[in-house]
Design a protein around this motif. Structure first.
Motif, mmCIF file in Angstrom:
data_model
loop_
_atom_site.group_PDB
_atom_site.id
_atom_site.type_symbol
_atom_site.label_atom_id
_atom_site.label_comp_id
_atom_site.label_asym_id
_atom_site.label_seq_id
_atom_site.Cartn_x
_atom_site.Cartn_y
_atom_site.Cartn_z
ATOM 1 N N ASN A 3 0.591 -0.732 -0.172
ATOM 2 C CA ASN A 3 0.036 -0.110 0.291
ATOM 3 C C ASN A 3 0.817 1.809 -0.130
ATOM 4 O OD1 ASN A 3 -2.370 -1.517 0.309
ATOM 5 N ND2 ASN A 3 -2.340 -1.637 2.271
ATOM 6 N N ASP A 4 2.188 1.086 -0.295
ATOM 7 C CA ASP A 4 2.898 2.394 -0.129
ATOM 8 C C ASP A 4 2.715 3.173 -1.092
ATOM 9 O OD1 ASP A 4 3.688 0.633 -2.093
ATOM 10 O OD2 ASP A 4 5.554 1.184 -1.836
ATOM 11 N N TRP A 5 1.222 2.905 -1.979
ATOM 12 C CA TRP A 5 1.051 3.868 -3.129
ATOM 13 C C TRP A 5 0.213 5.242 -2.771
ATOM 14 C CZ3 TRP A 5 -3.653 5.248 -3.033
ATOM 15 C CH2 TRP A 5 -4.575 4.636 -2.095
ATOM 16 N N ILE A 6 -0.115 5.260 -1.023
ATOM 17 C CA ILE A 6 -0.615 6.350 -0.712
ATOM 18 C C ILE A 6 1.271 7.339 -0.642
ATOM 19 C CG2 ILE A 6 0.040 4.745 1.864
ATOM 20 C CD1 ILE A 6 -3.675 6.854 0.444
ATOM 21 N N ILE A 7 1.516 6.905 -0.156
ATOM 22 C CA ILE A 7 3.114 7.771 0.635
ATOM 23 C C ILE A 7 2.744 8.575 -0.839
ATOM 24 C CG2 ILE A 7 5.002 8.141 0.561
ATOM 25 C CD1 ILE A 7 3.225 7.066 2.996
ATOM 26 N N ASP A 8 3.163 8.105 -2.254
ATOM 27 C CA ASP A 8 2.960 8.964 -3.628
ATOM 28 C C ASP A 8 1.501 9.808 -3.557
ATOM 29 O OD1 ASP A 8 5.533 7.593 -3.865
ATOM 30 O OD2 ASP A 8 4.126 5.858 -5.045
ATOM 31 N N VAL A 9 0.757 9.394 -3.468
ATOM 32 C CA VAL A 9 -0.308 10.464 -3.417
ATOM 33 C C VAL A 9 -0.503 11.358 -2.211
ATOM 34 C CG1 VAL A 9 -2.768 10.007 -3.191
ATOM 35 C CG2 VAL A 9 -2.423 8.242 -3.908
ATOM 36 N N LEU A 10 -0.180 10.878 -1.048
ATOM 37 C CA LEU A 10 -0.055 11.766 -0.270
ATOM 38 C C LEU A 10 1.530 12.916 -0.531
ATOM 39 C CD1 LEU A 10 -0.700 10.095 2.989
ATOM 40 C CD2 LEU A 10 -1.632 11.745 2.050
ATOM 41 N N THR A 11 2.597 12.480 -0.795
ATOM 42 C CA THR A 11 3.653 13.504 -1.500
ATOM 43 C C THR A 11 3.078 14.991 -3.022
ATOM 44 O OG1 THR A 11 5.013 11.959 -0.984
ATOM 45 C CG2 THR A 11 5.803 13.883 -2.743
ATOM 46 N N ASP A 12 2.029 14.249 -3.832
ATOM 47 C CA ASP A 12 1.772 15.123 -5.016
ATOM 48 C C ASP A 12 0.322 16.151 -3.907
ATOM 49 O OD1 ASP A 12 3.628 13.162 -6.024
ATOM 50 O OD2 ASP A 12 1.547 11.988 -7.516
ATOM 51 N N LEU A 13 -0.237 15.144 -3.115
ATOM 52 C CA LEU A 13 -0.878 16.832 -2.589
ATOM 53 C C LEU A 13 -0.461 17.593 -1.690
ATOM 54 C CD1 LEU A 13 -3.999 14.374 -1.584
ATOM 55 C CD2 LEU A 13 -3.690 16.160 -2.971
ATOM 56 N N LYS A 14 0.566 16.980 -1.410
ATOM 57 C CA LYS A 14 2.144 18.668 -0.905
ATOM 58 C C LYS A 14 2.745 19.146 -1.666
ATOM 59 C CE LYS A 14 5.552 18.644 2.400
ATOM 60 N NZ LYS A 14 6.920 19.226 1.754
ATOM 61 N N LYS A 15 2.831 18.519 -2.702
ATOM 62 C CA LYS A 15 3.995 18.951 -3.554
ATOM 63 C C LYS A 15 2.538 20.182 -4.435
ATOM 64 C CE LYS A 15 7.129 16.071 -4.879
ATOM 65 N NZ LYS A 15 7.923 15.030 -5.908
ATOM 66 N N PHE A 16 1.678 19.835 -4.643
ATOM 67 C CA PHE A 16 0.363 20.838 -5.124
ATOM 68 C C PHE A 16 0.119 21.557 -4.400
ATOM 69 C CE2 PHE A 16 -4.058 22.574 -5.232
ATOM 70 C CZ PHE A 16 -4.402 22.630 -6.836
ATOM 71 N N SER A 17 -0.119 21.815 -3.252
ATOM 72 C CA SER A 17 -0.442 22.500 -1.527
ATOM 73 C C SER A 17 0.750 23.918 -1.599
ATOM 74 C CB SER A 17 -0.247 21.902 -0.629
ATOM 75 O OG SER A 17 -1.649 20.861 -0.232
ATOM 76 N N VAL A 35 2.457 9.612 9.283
ATOM 77 C CA VAL A 35 1.374 8.981 9.798
ATOM 78 C C VAL A 35 1.737 7.589 8.985
ATOM 79 C CG1 VAL A 35 -0.826 7.921 10.197
ATOM 80 C CG2 VAL A 35 0.791 10.172 11.478
ATOM 81 N N ALA A 36 1.296 8.385 7.982
ATOM 82 C CA ALA A 36 1.401 6.633 6.561
ATOM 83 C C ALA A 36 1.926 6.129 6.464
ATOM 84 C CB ALA A 36 0.968 6.927 5.708
ATOM 85 N N ALA A 37 3.131 6.393 6.909
ATOM 86 C CA ALA A 37 4.884 5.536 6.483
ATOM 87 C C ALA A 37 5.211 4.487 7.692
ATOM 88 C CB ALA A 37 6.123 6.331 6.468
ATOM 89 N N ASN A 38 4.438 5.251 9.093
ATOM 90 C CA ASN A 38 5.128 4.813 10.211
ATOM 91 C C ASN A 38 3.465 3.550 9.829
ATOM 92 O OD1 ASN A 38 6.820 5.497 11.324
ATOM 93 N ND2 ASN A 38 5.339 7.259 12.158
ATOM 94 N N GLU A 39 2.707 3.700 10.396
ATOM 95 C CA GLU A 39 1.791 2.505 9.669
ATOM 96 C C GLU A 39 1.523 1.535 8.845
ATOM 97 O OE1 GLU A 39 -2.321 3.717 10.253
ATOM 98 O OE2 GLU A 39 -2.592 4.864 11.733
ATOM 99 N N LEU A 40 2.067 1.658 7.334
ATOM 100 C CA LEU A 40 2.733 0.988 6.591
ATOM 101 C C LEU A 40 4.057 -0.262 6.873
ATOM 102 C CD1 LEU A 40 1.908 2.923 3.144
ATOM 103 C CD2 LEU A 40 0.465 1.082 4.153
ATOM 104 N N SER A 41 4.821 0.938 7.899
ATOM 105 C CA SER A 41 5.729 -0.336 8.014
ATOM 106 C C SER A 41 5.959 -1.257 8.934
ATOM 107 C CB SER A 41 7.435 0.853 8.914
ATOM 108 O OG SER A 41 7.858 0.206 8.899
ATOM 109 N N SER A 42 4.642 -0.361 10.279
ATOM 110 C CA SER A 42 4.160 -0.810 11.019
ATOM 111 C C SER A 42 3.333 -2.706 10.893
ATOM 112 C CB SER A 42 2.880 -0.571 12.145
ATOM 113 O OG SER A 42 3.867 -0.091 12.737
ATOM 114 N N GLU A 43 2.633 -2.253 9.233
ATOM 115 C CA GLU A 43 2.130 -2.990 8.661
ATOM 116 C C GLU A 43 2.923 -4.433 7.621
ATOM 117 O OE1 GLU A 43 -0.322 -2.843 4.462
ATOM 118 O OE2 GLU A 43 -1.616 -2.000 5.902
ATOM 119 N N GLN A 44 3.708 -4.148 7.577
ATOM 120 C CA GLN A 44 4.551 -4.852 6.664
ATOM 121 C C GLN A 44 5.503 -6.069 8.358
ATOM 122 O OE1 GLN A 44 7.973 -2.920 4.810
ATOM 123 N NE2 GLN A 44 8.437 -4.740 4.213
#
Length: 68
Positions: A3-17, A35-44
């Protein structure tokens, strides 16, 4: 991480912002990315431990040997 694609989406939103003068949103997205990176890391980690336990034939918690 499947599910690491969510990091890419959030990063794109941050750049746009940041580009569109939405500084507070960009700051919050920084926090959200962490938060997303930590949760994905815990999930993995949980998935890896589960796979390891299955490979070893782990059937559950250890028992003390007492049979009451």
């Amino acid at each position: 991480m499947t599910n690491d694609w969510i990091i890419d989406v959030l990063t794109d939103l941050k750049k746009f912002s940041a580009t569109n003068e939405l500084g507070r949103l960009a700051d919050h997205l920084d926090d959200t990315i962490m938060v997303a990176a930590n949760e994905l890391s815990s999930e993995q980690s949980e998935q890896l431990v589960g796979s390891f336990d299955q490979a070893r034939g782990h059937a559950g918690p250890a028992h003390s040997g007492d049979s009451a």
